[in-house]
Scaffold this motif. Sequence first.
Motif, PDB file in Angstrom:
ATOM      1  N   VAL A  77       0.841  -1.202   0.000  1.00 44.87           N
ATOM      2  CA  VAL A  77       0.000   0.000   0.000  1.00 44.87           C
ATOM      3  C   VAL A  77       0.874   1.249   0.000  1.00 44.87           C
ATOM      4  O   VAL A  77       0.644   2.201  -0.751  1.00 44.87           O
ATOM      5  CB  VAL A  77      -0.952  -0.006   1.208  1.00 44.87           C
ATOM      6  CG1 VAL A  77      -1.713   1.287   1.281  1.00 44.87           C
ATOM      7  CG2 VAL A  77      -1.897  -1.169   1.119  1.00 44.87           C
ATOM      8  N   ALA A  83       1.183   4.337  -2.755  1.00 42.04           N
ATOM      9  CA  ALA A  83       1.082   5.761  -2.431  1.00 42.04           C
ATOM     10  C   ALA A  83       2.341   6.498  -2.857  1.00 42.04           C
ATOM     11  O   ALA A  83       2.275   7.599  -3.445  1.00 42.04           O
ATOM     12  CB  ALA A  83       0.861   5.925  -0.929  1.00 42.04           C
ATOM     13  N   ALA A 141       2.451   7.090  -6.596  1.00 40.18           N
ATOM     14  CA  ALA A 141       1.563   8.161  -7.056  1.00 40.18           C
ATOM     15  C   ALA A 141       2.171   9.528  -6.771  1.00 40.18           C
ATOM     16  O   ALA A 141       2.283  10.383  -7.659  1.00 40.18           O
ATOM     17  CB  ALA A 141       0.203   8.019  -6.376  1.00 40.18           C
ATOM     18  N   VAL A 142       2.590   9.740  -5.510  1.00 36.91           N
ATOM     19  CA  VAL A 142       3.122  11.060  -5.149  1.00 36.91           C
ATOM     20  C   VAL A 142       4.453  11.311  -5.838  1.00 36.91           C
ATOM     21  O   VAL A 142       4.700  12.400  -6.391  1.00 36.91           O
ATOM     22  CB  VAL A 142       3.262  11.163  -3.622  1.00 36.91           C
ATOM     23  CG1 VAL A 142       3.864  12.495  -3.249  1.00 36.91           C
ATOM     24  CG2 VAL A 142       1.923  10.995  -2.962  1.00 36.91           C
ATOM     25  N   LEU A 150      -3.738   3.173   7.278  1.00 37.08           N
ATOM     26  CA  LEU A 150      -3.382   3.064   5.867  1.00 37.08           C
ATOM     27  C   LEU A 150      -4.332   3.860   4.985  1.00 37.08           C
ATOM     28  O   LEU A 150      -3.913   4.438   3.975  1.00 37.08           O
ATOM     29  CB  LEU A 150      -3.424   1.599   5.429  1.00 37.08           C
ATOM     30  CG  LEU A 150      -2.156   0.787   5.533  1.00 37.08           C
ATOM     31  CD1 LEU A 150      -2.343  -0.506   4.796  1.00 37.08           C
ATOM     32  CD2 LEU A 150      -0.988   1.545   4.963  1.00 37.08           C
ATOM     33  N   VAL A 210      -3.109   7.222   4.871  1.00 30.56           N
ATOM     34  CA  VAL A 210      -1.933   7.318   3.994  1.00 30.56           C
ATOM     35  C   VAL A 210      -2.379   7.434   2.542  1.00 30.56           C
ATOM     36  O   VAL A 210      -1.889   8.274   1.787  1.00 30.56           O
ATOM     37  CB  VAL A 210      -1.018   6.088   4.192  1.00 30.56           C
ATOM     38  CG1 VAL A 210       0.076   6.057   3.147  1.00 30.56           C
ATOM     39  CG2 VAL A 210      -0.409   6.097   5.572  1.00 30.56           C
ATOM     40  N   LEU A 211      -3.344   6.585   2.165  1.00 24.72           N
ATOM     41  CA  LEU A 211      -3.812   6.615   0.779  1.00 24.72           C
ATOM     42  C   LEU A 211      -4.498   7.933   0.461  1.00 24.72           C
ATOM     43  O   LEU A 211      -4.319   8.503  -0.628  1.00 24.72           O
ATOM     44  CB  LEU A 211      -4.758   5.446   0.520  1.00 24.72           C
ATOM     45  CG  LEU A 211      -4.063   4.099   0.352  1.00 24.72           C
ATOM     46  CD1 LEU A 211      -5.082   3.006   0.144  1.00 24.72           C
ATOM     47  CD2 LEU A 211      -3.111   4.140  -0.819  1.00 24.72           C
ATOM     48  N   ALA A 271      -3.914  10.835   1.885  1.00 23.76           N
ATOM     49  CA  ALA A 271      -2.869  11.844   1.751  1.00 23.76           C
ATOM     50  C   ALA A 271      -2.170  11.717   0.405  1.00 23.76           C
ATOM     51  O   ALA A 271      -1.842  12.726  -0.244  1.00 23.76           O
ATOM     52  CB  ALA A 271      -1.865  11.700   2.890  1.00 23.76           C
ATOM     53  N   ALA A 272      -1.944  10.468  -0.041  1.00 23.55           N
ATOM     54  CA  ALA A 272      -1.272  10.267  -1.327  1.00 23.55           C
ATOM     55  C   ALA A 272      -2.126  10.795  -2.470  1.00 23.55           C
ATOM     56  O   ALA A 272      -1.614  11.441  -3.397  1.00 23.55           O
ATOM     57  CB  ALA A 272      -0.969   8.783  -1.523  1.00 23.55           C
ATOM     58  N   GLY A 280      -2.138  14.563  -2.236  1.00 25.43           N
ATOM     59  CA  GLY A 280      -0.814  15.053  -2.580  1.00 25.43           C
ATOM     60  C   GLY A 280      -0.519  14.954  -4.056  1.00 25.43           C
ATOM     61  O   GLY A 280       0.009  15.898  -4.661  1.00 25.43           O
TER      62      GLY A 280
END
Lengths: 102, 171
Positions: free
Chosen positions: A69, A73, A76-77, B150, B153-154, B156-157, B160
């Motif tokens: 996961v 993320a 992507a960022v 999590l 986190v996702l 925020a991703a 972002g």
Amino acid sequence: MNGVPLSWYLILSAILFALGAAGFMIRKNMITVFMCIELMLNAVNLSFVAFSRHFKTIDGQIFTFFVMVVAAAEAAVGLAIILTVFRNRSTLQVDDIDSLRL
Amino acid sequence: MAISAGQIVFYYLAAAGIASAILAVTRRNPVHSVLWVLSLFLHVAGLFLLAGAEFLAAVQIIVYAGAILVVYVFFLMLVDLPKEEAGPRFGAHWPLCLMVGLGFAAIALWVRVPGLQTAAPAPAAAPNTGSVESFGSALFKQFVLPFEILSLVLLAAIVGAVVVGRRRTEA
């Protein structure tokens, strides 16, 4: 156990991680550098799963799931940042990118 | 010593995985690198299967090979590939970096604790570690708090990526 000892997995994981680390340091293209991070994460996932099997607990697999996961993320960022850098500088060679702003 | 079928499969997956990784690191064209990384991910999924982590093998193929690499391929469409290919492939100090990487592998092989071979404890009730059922029950009971974090986190991703990646409008 289908006959594959834990140490084989760990050796393979170490080799893959070392390849990823070496690639991370030697490549000049930013995308390939970024991909080498995925390679290292995958190597670590492999040892997590191997330990999970060896100690007969599910924890290693859960950790691998979390790593996946976070990797998604991060991709992507990170790619969004690289894309912005590319728009500003129209290059992806890491030697030409010494700061994030113009 | 007879070689079991599992060991033969492991040898194949390991050799193919290492070859894919070497090619992914050394190819000049980033698209070729992505395709070799795809090959590596599929072989690692095979290794997950061999290690009895069926659910993770599926997630590996769906998330890594299916989603993350597609993001990379999409990204490669946005950049000037011929120009990138014309640039230097490796840095000037690449032999040193290669030595560091191989040195790491050597250290990792050197310290592979021999005591670990026998250290596997016999668990009281050995769960079927491969089944989705045991994975899910561990995820939603023992690890439910990290699982909820999590999602942050996702989130925020996602935010972002959108904020960083959007084109600046003329203010």
